[in-house]
Design an enzyme around this catalytic site. Structure first.
Site, short mmCIF file in Angstrom:
data_model
loop_
_atom_site.label_atom_id
_atom_site.label_comp_id
_atom_site.label_asym_id
_atom_site.label_seq_id
_atom_site.Cartn_x
_atom_site.Cartn_y
_atom_site.Cartn_z
N TYR A 106 0.63 -1.20 -0.51
CA TYR A 106 -0.12 0.20 0.01
C TYR A 106 1.00 1.30 0.33
CZ TYR A 106 -3.68 -2.67 0.96
OH TYR A 106 -4.70 -3.74 1.20
N LYS A 129 3.28 -14.68 4.78
CA LYS A 129 4.25 -16.68 3.36
C LYS A 129 5.10 -16.03 2.46
CE LYS A 129 0.98 -17.92 0.26
NZ LYS A 129 1.14 -18.91 0.08
N ASP A 154 -2.16 -18.29 3.73
CA ASP A 154 -3.59 -19.86 2.80
C ASP A 154 -3.92 -20.21 4.10
OD1 ASP A 154 -0.86 -20.11 3.19
OD2 ASP A 154 -1.16 -21.05 1.39
N ASP A 178 -5.50 -6.63 6.02
CA ASP A 178 -6.77 -6.25 5.70
C ASP A 178 -7.74 -6.95 5.44
OD1 ASP A 178 -8.73 -4.46 4.25
OD2 ASP A 178 -7.30 -3.20 2.56
N ASP A 228 -11.75 -8.04 7.25
CA ASP A 228 -12.48 -8.35 6.54
C ASP A 228 -13.55 -9.97 6.68
OD1 ASP A 228 -12.12 -5.55 6.21
OD2 ASP A 228 -12.37 -5.69 4.18
#
Ligand code: GGG
Length: 343
Positions: free
Chosen positions: A131, A176, A209, A233, A237
């Protein structure tokens, strides 16, 4: 007499103004209980940008940074500005310019029997990762750069470890590093350092994951989850979905190292929701719970507890907006919550 706390109010775009209208009387209520506070309303958002060409002017940012203690923010995003330039220059500028590294997103049921009995607190790094808005687009090829620095990672993880230790909750790092070897490799190294410094915290690093799979199978197995900007993020959510969706999810960001007077920004997790803007359909709960997080951040525990209690009581009594299956307007929901506040 104590100096008043100075709070900058930025409603922003779309439903931002509608939900902010329900939060402002909660500030008045805290004032009526003796909390000393000044508010400064700032017009920045899509309409101001289209009318003046200004996003967040340097002088206004500097004033807010040096003369305010915190920001209460609504939402940004407007289809009249398809490249989202104003949203980047307002919201990302505030998060990055104020060095608000820690974005805290608690996810707990708001009423009995409402979804699984989870108690998750997401700590999302708020200023870096992909970001950072650096990259390039050429025909057939696009690059987004992700920047991760050790000071920001360490600040975020220290806050997460402290919270897990204080509440005796397990801590999980989402990463990851098997593919994002550089950036997430650094995250795992800093995490392992801090794990050694906090032997009392049940801490583990998990591939994101696998973590998402486990989070869907049993969200009650998680406590504190720490992640970079992007994964945090997404994960927060998903957690919000367990509680009724984005309309009820609150957040607060802060700068643990306090580089400036203005060191916190509270905002609902949701965006400007242009599809329902102007229709009085938005749920003000995320905004009002973010206001409660701001009260807690300011040390106003009684007011934070009372505001969270009023939200839970209103929902338990059946007061709901359409996103939760009810019929109340944004304003009626705000009133239902305020009616349950102690005088
Ligand atoms: N309060 C969070 C926020 O405003 N996020 C910005 C965002 O997601 N904007 C896009 C949109 O609202 O559609």
């Amino acid at each position: 007499m104590a100096k008043p706390v100075r709070i900058a109010i930025i409603p922003g775009d779309g439903v931002g103004g509608e939900v902010m209208s329900e939060a402002l009387p909660c500030l008045d209520w805290a004032r009526s209980r003796g909390r000393s506070m000044e508010t400064i309303s700032l017009p920045y958002g899509a309409s101001h940008y289209l009318a003046t060409g200004e996003t967040l002017p340097e002088a206004a940012f500097a004033q807010l940074r040096d003369r305010c203690d915190a920001v209460l923010f609504g939402a940004v995003g407007d289809s009249r500005i398809p490249d989202g330039r104003h949203a980047e220059e307002i919201l990302l500028r505030l998060r990055q310019g104020l060095e608000l590294t820690v974005n805290y997103r608690p996810c707990r049921p708001l009423m009995p029997g409402h979804g699984p009995d989870l108690d998750i607190e997401v700590f999302r790094e708020n200023t870096e990762g992909p970001y950072c808005l650096q990259g390039s687009t050429e025909p057939g090829r696009a690059v987004d750069l992700a920047i991760h620095t050790e000071p920001a990672i360490r600040r975020l993880l220290q806050a997460a470890f402290q919270r897990a230790a204080t509440r005796s909750r397990p801590l999980t790092l989402a990463h990851k590093a098997n593919v994002l070897k550089h950036g997430h490799g650094l995250w795992v190294r800093v995490f392992e350092d801090l794990r050694r410094e906090h032997p009392g915290v049940a801490a583990r690093a998990m591939h994101a994951d696998a973590l998402l799979c486990a989070l869907v199978q049993d969200p009650t197995a998680f406590g504190v989850i720490a992640a970079d900007n992007y994964l945090g993020d997404l994960i927060s959510d998903l957690c919000a979905a367990y509680l009724g969706g984005m309309g009820v999810a609150p957040s607060i960001s802060w700068a643990p190292h306090r580089p400036f007077r203005c060191s916190a920004l509270a905002e609902p997790v949701h965006g400007s929701a242009p599809d329902i803007a102007g229709k009085e359909l938005a749920n003000p709960v995320g905004m009002i719970l973010s206001t409660a997080l701001l009260f807690r951040h300011l040390g106003w525990k009684a007011e934070a507890d009372a505001l969270e209690g009023a939200v839970k009581d209103a929902l338990s009594d059946g007061a709901k907006t359409p996103d939760l299956g009810g019929t109340l307007t944004t304003a009626a929901m705000g009133r239902a919550i305020r009616d349950r506040l102690p005088s």
